[in-house]
Design an enzyme around this catalytic site. Structure first.
Site, PDB file in Angstrom:
ATOM      1  N   SER A 197      38.885  30.409 -23.423  1.00  0.00           N
ATOM      2  CA  SER A 197      37.973  29.311 -23.725  1.00  0.00           C
ATOM      3  C   SER A 197      37.392  29.450 -25.126  1.00  0.00           C
ATOM      4  O   SER A 197      37.333  28.483 -25.896  1.00  0.00           O
ATOM      5  CB  SER A 197      36.843  29.286 -22.683  1.00  0.00           C
TER       6      SER A 197
ATOM      7  N   SER B 228      34.673  22.431 -21.230  1.00  0.00           N
ATOM      8  CA  SER B 228      33.478  23.128 -20.779  1.00  0.00           C
ATOM      9  C   SER B 228      33.734  24.607 -21.012  1.00  0.00           C
ATOM     10  O   SER B 228      34.777  25.129 -20.599  1.00  0.00           O
ATOM     11  CB  SER B 228      33.241  22.847 -19.293  1.00  0.00           C
ATOM     12  N   GLU B 229      32.810  25.289 -21.701  1.00  0.00           N
ATOM     13  CA  GLU B 229      33.140  26.647 -22.148  1.00  0.00           C
ATOM     14  C   GLU B 229      33.280  27.645 -21.001  1.00  0.00           C
ATOM     15  O   GLU B 229      33.781  28.740 -21.202  1.00  0.00           O
ATOM     16  CB  GLU B 229      32.142  27.147 -23.204  1.00  0.00           C
ATOM     17  N   ASN B 230      32.843  27.266 -19.801  1.00  0.00           N
ATOM     18  CA  ASN B 230      33.080  28.171 -18.675  1.00  0.00           C
ATOM     19  C   ASN B 230      34.507  28.071 -18.150  1.00  0.00           C
ATOM     20  O   ASN B 230      34.835  28.668 -17.134  1.00  0.00           O
ATOM     21  CB  ASN B 230      32.053  27.945 -17.562  1.00  0.00           C
ATOM     22  N   GLY B 231      35.369  27.312 -18.835  1.00  0.00           N
ATOM     23  CA  GLY B 231      36.785  27.472 -18.554  1.00  0.00           C
ATOM     24  C   GLY B 231      37.567  26.260 -18.103  1.00  0.00           C
ATOM     25  O   GLY B 231      38.456  26.390 -17.264  1.00  0.00           O
TER      26      GLY B 231
END
Lengths: 218, 217
Positions: free
Chosen positions: A87, A45-48
């Protein structure tokens, strides 16, 4: 079968055991439900977070753990958390095996537009431009048409997400593979004819001799 | 020297018209009490640099609702129709930046780099007005560094010196913004005595943090 389910099932067949995968918000997230048996992938998930999974029923939701749409999420044992710089380092740096994104338009060059309709819808690109530019394999998962209008067209007239050619287009009607020669029609969904796909597609499709029915199970 | 201060005191130092980086991703990991205080003090003409504006009534969305924002640099506003409405009405000037590029521009600003080179955006509207350079046969955009007058950070835990630890996906842009803000104000869910956070677990170093707002303060 509902269009979205069909698309998600077909996209899931593209996953290889051990892949690092990023799924866009919406339709792409359905892919998690249909992974072939024995295939274990890591969702980024690109939020980390790498190792994200959907929040189990009855599990407590909290703000410090969400997916990229802000929805409460969970993680598998072995997950790892990191900041946005790291990320997108994974994404741009060629460490992400597969990204699955929605699309507004894909054209004969295999180029994708999926982040804005000038004057109407300006959500912003979020992570989409980095994902399409950097992932090893880009799969566009989308309905074949929008309100009857073809989304697979000769030339995108919406702002492009990237100049990079996507690797696969999966719709409820067909599987299409962009190539140097153009868009190759690889598979037809069950019960869908070649003529129906051609009628719903503005772009020219190259039809190989070994055109198959859509593979929905490994 | 104690960095601990009240929320109102910390926010009073932010003048109208300031540029402010705010951590968070759809509200997760945003310094909510500092945002509430910006609204309460009626700040205006702010330039906000953040990943997104969450939703109306949530996180940075509250600053949009309050009309506190003049300019916004963000990657995604799709889940906040109020931001889109105000952008289309020319009430807020919005610069949309690919998320990875936003992260790198902030990192560059905070680490003394003159910019970054990225293939993201090449050949798209994002490339308009930007320099392109070719490195080993590939095209890259030159993306300039971002800094701000203030960075508002949310952390899970802080010690009294301002060493910060984060939690899961509420980390996001906070660590890089803590380097790129001239004045850094951190809001922690809990504040512990110095020494309670082992050196290997410190993610943002206390020397970067100017003001610390705890739940207790």
């Amino acid at each position: 079968m509902e269009a979205k389910t069909l698309i998600a099932k077909r996209v899931a067949q593209e996953m290889v055991d051990g892949d690092l995968v990023n799924l866009g918000i919406g339709l792409p997230t359905l892919v998690t439900n249909y992974l072939p048996e024995g295939v274990r992938v890591f969702f980024q998930s690109e939020n980390g977070l790498i190792g994200m999974q959907a929040l189990p029923e009855k599990a407590a939701a909290f703000e410090d753990l969400t997916d990229a749409g802000g929805t409460p999420a969970s993680f598998i044992p072995g997950a790892a958390a990191f900041d946005s710089v790291a990320s997108f380092g994974f994404i741009r740096g060629g460490h992400l095996d597969v990204t699955v994104l929605g699309g507004l338009q894909v054209d004969e060059g295999g180029q994708l537009a999926n982040w804005m309709v000038p004057g109407k819808m300006v959500p912003g690109m979020g992570g989409a431009m980095d994902l399409v530019t950097g992932a090893k394999k880009v799969i566009v998962a989308m309905t074949h048409t929008a309100k009857g209008s073809p989304k697979i067209i000769k030339k995108c007239n919406l702002p492009l997400t990237s100049v990079r050619r996507v690797d696969l287009i999966v719709t409820e009607m067909a599987v299409i593979e962009p190539s140097d020669a153009g868009l190759v029609l690889k598979e037809l969904a069950p019960g869908v004819s070649l003529d129906e796909v051609k009628a719903a597609t503005e772009a020219e499709l190259l039809v190989p001799d070994d055109l198959k029915e859509m593979a929905l199970a490994a | 020297m104690s960095k601990l201060c009240s929320c109102s005191c910390a926010v009073e130092s932010i003048d109208d018209g300031s540029s402010v980086m705010i951590g968070g991703f759809m509200g997760g990991g945003s310094p909510h009490r500092l945002i509430d205080e910006l609204v309460r003090q009626g700040k205006k003409d702010l330039t906000i640099i953040a990943n997104d504006t969450a939703r109306p009534g949530i996180g940075i969305g509250k600053l949009i609702d309050a009309g506190a924002v003049k300019r916004l640099i963000a990657s995604h506003i799709g889940l906040n129709p109020e931001t889109q409405k105000r952008m289309i009405a020319n009430e807020i000037e919005v610069e949309l930046v690919p998320q990875g590029t936003l992260a790198e521009r902030i990192r560059a600003g905070g680490t003394g780099l003159g910019g970054v080179l990225t293939a993201t955006g090449v050949g798209t509207v994002v490339a308009e007005g930007k320099q392109t350079v070719e490195i080993e046969g590939e095209d890259y955009l030159v993306e300039t560094p971002l800094k701000a007058d203030f960075a508002l950070i949310h952390a899970l835990r802080s010690d009294m010196f301002g060493n910060l630890q984060y939690l899961l996906t509420s980390r996001n842009f906070n660590p890089s913004m803590a380097l790129a803000g001239e004045t850094v104000i951190a809001e922690a869910s809990e504040v512990v005595p110095v020494g309670m956070i082992p050196p290997d677990h410190v993610e943002t170093v206390g020397v970067l943090v100017d003001h610390l707002v705890s739940w207790e303060a």
